[in-house]
Design a protein around this motif. Structure first.
Motif, PDB file in Angstrom:
ATOM      1  N   ARG A  13      21.808  35.752  32.736  1.00 12.23           N
ATOM      2  CA  ARG A  13      20.906  36.903  32.878  1.00 12.23           C
ATOM      3  C   ARG A  13      19.830  36.885  31.795  1.00 12.23           C
ATOM      4  O   ARG A  13      18.657  37.199  32.065  1.00 12.23           O
ATOM      5  N   LEU A  14      20.223  36.521  30.580  1.00 16.66           N
ATOM      6  CA  LEU A  14      19.218  36.447  29.512  1.00 16.66           C
ATOM      7  C   LEU A  14      18.173  35.380  29.797  1.00 16.66           C
ATOM      8  O   LEU A  14      16.977  35.567  29.531  1.00 16.66           O
ATOM      9  N   ARG A  19      13.586  40.363  45.676  1.00 15.36           N
ATOM     10  CA  ARG A  19      14.585  40.098  44.635  1.00 15.36           C
ATOM     11  C   ARG A  19      15.939  40.719  45.005  1.00 15.36           C
ATOM     12  O   ARG A  19      16.992  40.134  44.756  1.00 15.36           O
ATOM     13  N   LYS A  61      17.208  34.287  32.784  1.00 19.09           N
ATOM     14  CA  LYS A  61      16.323  34.782  33.848  1.00 19.09           C
ATOM     15  C   LYS A  61      15.334  35.820  33.299  1.00 19.09           C
ATOM     16  O   LYS A  61      14.159  35.834  33.657  1.00 19.09           O
ATOM     17  N   THR A  62      15.849  36.709  32.433  1.00 15.49           N
ATOM     18  CA  THR A  62      14.964  37.717  31.829  1.00 15.49           C
ATOM     19  C   THR A  62      13.871  37.058  31.002  1.00 15.49           C
ATOM     20  O   THR A  62      12.704  37.453  31.047  1.00 15.49           O
ATOM     21  N   ASN A  63      14.256  36.013  30.241  1.00 17.18           N
ATOM     22  CA  ASN A  63      13.255  35.308  29.424  1.00 17.18           C
ATOM     23  C   ASN A  63      12.202  34.644  30.304  1.00 17.18           C
ATOM     24  O   ASN A  63      11.004  34.676  29.998  1.00 17.18           O
ATOM     25  N   GLN A  95      26.241  36.510  31.136  1.00 21.06           N
ATOM     26  CA  GLN A  95      25.259  37.186  30.298  1.00 21.06           C
ATOM     27  C   GLN A  95      24.156  36.233  29.866  1.00 21.06           C
ATOM     28  O   GLN A  95      22.970  36.590  29.852  1.00 21.06           O
ATOM     29  N   GLU A 140      11.317  35.569  33.326  1.00 22.53           N
ATOM     30  CA  GLU A 140      10.475  36.629  33.906  1.00 22.53           C
ATOM     31  C   GLU A 140       9.463  37.152  32.888  1.00 22.53           C
ATOM     32  O   GLU A 140       8.294  37.390  33.233  1.00 22.53           O
ATOM     33  N   LEU A 141       9.911  37.304  31.613  1.00 30.26           N
ATOM     34  CA  LEU A 141       8.977  37.728  30.576  1.00 30.26           C
ATOM     35  C   LEU A 141       7.870  36.703  30.366  1.00 30.26           C
ATOM     36  O   LEU A 141       6.700  37.054  30.169  1.00 30.26           O
TER      37      LEU A 141
END
Length: 859
Positions: A39-40, A538, A42-44, A36, A46-47
């Motif tokens: 994933r967080l 992706r 990677k999300t950060n 998790q 990407e943002l």
């Protein structure tokens, strides 16, 4: 294990087994938390990338973006705003926007701020900015303080764009239209003056004075007055002011009156003289025309008076003058002069005479006619004759003169030889504006001429003068009308030329707009394609195989690698065949990476994983609204793979109805999106993979023969692992190194017995099954020596054993795969992945073969 159970175990670890179970659950929980966190992260990331992209788009947008507060202060702006406002970025922050607006346009900006903040409505306006760096600019601003989903807190978003060219074009057009309106007013005034009709001088002048104000630039503030012979004619709104324009009225060369135009109030833009030069010239022309009209009307009145006087004198003259008036209205001057002469000669009783026009120097340069009364006359009437004798007396005095004893007088010597014998003569001058322009002469009256004859001749001469003046006035009017028509035609031609230029500019603007829309459409298509490529890239990164290299030293495997290397540099269609788990996708990726198309990502389509009703839209795309649920436009894999490689994985699973359209797309590189009739042409290289024997599928009518031949241009067969057992040690070492790094373990030794077991096993799942066995064994390995977690037995058939049916073999193969996967169907190491089948297909086969999970096993 659920959260409540885990909490109970933490509170009550009574036995060693429960403690170990608790530790194992905690480890699994830790692994989930790590995933998790990854994933967080990677999300950060990407943002952050998206925010940087948004910042670049905001900063360098072709239009200016501003954030303003209620007082008009600039809170935020982009580079384009700074460039449009002509202020450096370091000086623009917290600058009041109204400080940059020209004082004339500040009310417009204040109204804009009030509408946006007080009325909570969108607003827009055009503003003239203060001169920056020697340049005058106009900006279009549009803003809103209420945006759905955003709390602006006493702020507003605004967009600005340069509209200088648009404003300058409008100003030029308005100036041109003002000039055109002025000219139209002048032409209308002339036309209305030419159209005036009235029998009364007073009515005519009153109509004339009403025509004047509309021809002036500010007609609503104009009034007019005409003063003629002491009488005044004026408009209803007339008031004498200091802003006056006047022109004299001349009748017969003498000042007879004046025509005046007044402005009732001072114009805002007029400092000294509010009247234009064109208006002054127009008033002079109008004054001349009014003089001509008055002269014409007075001439008609004089004619009527002469006719009335003649009617009172005798009835014969009444009929004569009535006929003369009719002739005067409908004949040219020579014809009218002849009628007047004949009437005069007949009424007075003379037998001969003539009418001649005079030049400035007093020469009879045009004898209109000569009537000798039937007597011989040898004088050429076309020759110019000097004015001498009695004629000179009439020319000098401007009065009628006569001589009854002409043959015995001194005047006879001035008569040329060959002329008709003259007993008595009478000469009456034709005058216009007190200038003698011609002579009417009659001769040889029985009994001689009298004063009454002289008065009658004078009347006829005046009548001829009026006729001549009317003729000249008509010619002048015709000439003015011709000049006016020529000017109108010229102005019409200029307007038509200007309209053509304007139409051409509009057409060029439409063409430029069309080209811009086309370019924007192409940019949008490229953007959609790039976004789709990124999405699929992706997906490929997430689903790609766990090893990136092709490992093997066996001859059969090297031959397959050699074929892949040879075909990689061409655009030939490749068909890769082999059992499940042999690495067909790795070969497809290697061919693409070695090809000239490697700069673009390879697009992979798993034909077995897609539902049959969605395969066509996935391959070829769909238009918005093509079917129920198609809410957006979708670009197909063929279009995404343009100028790249399209890998059709497990093509043997493709339904027959899709195979025909796929054949056309491969053969002609053309296709249509679902719901569209537009043909799209692409440049795509096809690589197909399958674990089926397509030739047998063709024979069983489950695969199209023409599609098979189109795909089978360059076949490559990947050998199964059981046919290249010498590669098993290389693969085992590679998998051990990979998963040891992954799970943080160190494996120093692999027993020969373990390697022997691995080489003797038949590997129905090929390399994928070998990888799963090594990963599972390494996870359960407690020390540096690798031991197998599964018991692998060679599958040997004795000579005495009976052959099983195909259905029994399939059932045994599925049971063994389920056993190796721990009865797990889904997932990377599940039975469906080992068998290279879709989970739904595997469940259907299990139901058909009545395969059920044992009760003592957990999935």
């Amino acid at each position: 294990m659920n959260k409540d159970k885990l909490t109970d175990n933490l509170n009550q670890p009574e036995t060693k087994e429960e403690l170990l179970t608790l530790i194992q659950d905690l480890q699994l929980r830790q692994i989930e938390l790590d995933k998790q966190n990854e994933r967080l992260r990677k999300t950060n990331d990407e943002l952050g990338n998206r925010y940087k992209t948004y910042s670049d788009l905001y900063e360098y947008s072709p239009v200016g973006y501003l954030t303003l507060d209620e007082k008009g202060n600039i809170l935020k702006f982009n580079y384009t705003s700074s460039k449009l406002l002509g202020v450096e970025k370091s000086k623009l922050m917290r600058t009041a926007f109204y400080e940059l607006v020209d004082a004339e346009f500040l009310p417009h900006f204040n109204q804009f701020i009030q509408t946006v903040f007080s009325e909570q409505a969108n607003a827009a306006c055009e503003l003239k900015m203060k001169v920056q760096r020697g340049k005058q600019t106009y900006l279009y601003i549009e803003g809103a303080s209420k945006v759905p989903g955003l709390n602006l807190e006493n702020r507003c978003f605004a967009v600005i764009a340069d509209c200088t060219a648009h404003v300058e074009a409008n100003n030029a057009l308005n100036e041109y239209m003002e000039k055109l309106n002025k000219r139209v007013k002048e032409l209308d005034c002339h036309y209305r003056l030419s159209s005036l009709k009235s029998n009364s001088m007073e009515d005519l002048l009153q109509q004339t004075v009403e025509i004047l104000p509309p021809a002036w630039q500010h007609s609503d503030k104009a009034c007019a007055r005409i003063i003629l012979d002491g009488k005044t004619y004026k408009t209803e709104n007339f008031r004498q002011t200091q802003w006056k324009l006047a022109s004299n009225l001349l009748l017969n060369g003498k000042l007879a009156g004046v025509v005046e135009v007044f402005y009732l109030e001072q114009l805002p833009q007029a400092n000294e003289d509010p009247f234009l030069i064109e208006e002054k010239n127009l008033l002079d022309v109008i004054a001349i025309r009014i003089s001509k009209i008055v002269e014409r009307v007075r001439g008609k009145e004089a004619l009527r008076n002469a006719l009335n006087a003649s009617q009172l004198r005798e009835k014969e003259i009444e009929a004569l003058f009535n006929s003369s008036r009719t002739i005067l209205k409908n004949q040219s001057f020579p014809d009218v002069a002849r009628v007047i002469f004949d009437s005069c000669k007949e009424l007075i009783g003379a037998s001969s005479g003539y009418v001649a026009l005079l030049s400035i120097d007093g020469t009879e340069n045009e004898v209109l006619f000569l009537d000798s009364g039937g007597s011989p006359c040898h004088v050429n009437p076309e020759l110019p004759m000097p004015i001498r004798g009695l004629r000179a007396e009439a020319y000098r005095t401007g009065k009628t003169v006569y001589e009854n004893d002409f043959s015995n007088s001194n005047w006879i010597k001035f008569i040329p030889e060959g002329h008709v014998r003259l007993e008595n003569v009478l000469f009456s001058p034709l005058t216009i504006d007190d200038k003698v322009v011609g002579l009417l002469g009659i001769a040889n009256k029985s009994g001689g001429f009298t004063e009454d004859n002289a008065k009658m001749a004078t009347s006829f001469a005046e009548l001829a003068s009026i006729a001549f003046m009317n003729s000249r006035s008509i010619e002048t009017i015709k000439e003015l009308n011709r000049n006016l028509e020529v000017r109108v035609k010229e102005r019409t031609s200029e307007l038509q030329t200007a309209n053509k230029h304007l139409e051409q500019e509009i057409e060029e603007h439409h063409k430029a707009d069309k080209a811009l829309r086309k370019a924007l459409s192409e940019i949008k298509n490229l953007k959609d394609q790039i976004e789709a490529e990124n999405i699929f890239l992706r997906r490929e990164v997430k689903t790609q195989h766990q090893f990136g290299d092709i490992i093997g030293e066996s001859k059969s495997f090297k031959h397959s690698v050699y074929l892949a290397e040879q075909v990689s540099q061409s655009n030939t269609t490749v068909l890769i065949q082999g059992e499940t788990g042999t690495g067909k996708e790795l070969f497809a990726a290697a061919i693409h990476n070695l090809s000239p198309r490697s700069d673009r990502p390879m697009i992979t389509v798993n034909c077995a994983a897609l539902p049959s009703n969605l395969i066509e839209s996935e391959l070829f795309g769909r238009e918005k609204g093509a079917f129920t649920g198609a809410d957006t436009l979708q670009i197909g894999r063929f279009e995404i793979a343009n100028n790249s490689t399209l890998c059709l994985d497990e093509i043997g699973e493709l339904p027959l109805e899709i195979q025909a359209k796929l054949l056309r797309a491969i053969q002609y590189s053309k296709f249509e999106r679902l719901g569209s009739s537009k043909t799209i042409k692409v440049n795509v290289r096809i690589i197909a993979t399958t674990n089926r024997n397509l030739e047998e599928e063709v024979q069983k009518s489950r695969f199209r023969q023409d599609l098979f031949y189109r795909l089978n241009v360059f076949p490559i067969t990947v050998p199964p692992l059981r046919q290249r057992k010498e590669d098993i040690p290389l693969l085992v070492n590679a998998f051990v190194d990979r998963y040891a790094r992954k799970y943080g373990k160190k494996i120093d030794y692999i027993p020969k017995e373990t390697m022997k077991i691995l080489q003797d096993y038949s590997w129905p799942g090929n390399v994928r099954e070998l990888e799963s066995v090594i990963e599972r064994s390494l996870i359960l390995c407690p020390g540096p020596t690798l031991y197998l977690a599964d018991k692998l037995e060679p599958m040997l058939l004795s000579a005495s054993s009976e052959l099983s049916t195909l259905e029994e073999m399939e059932r045994m193969h599925i049971l063994r795969s389920l056993s190796l996967s721990g009865w797990r169907i889904n997932g990377k190491n599940g039975a469906a992945a080992l068998l290279d089948m879709h989970p739904s297909t595997l469940r259907a086969r299990m139901h058909k073969l009545q395969i059920k999970r044992p009760e003592n096993n957990n999935i």
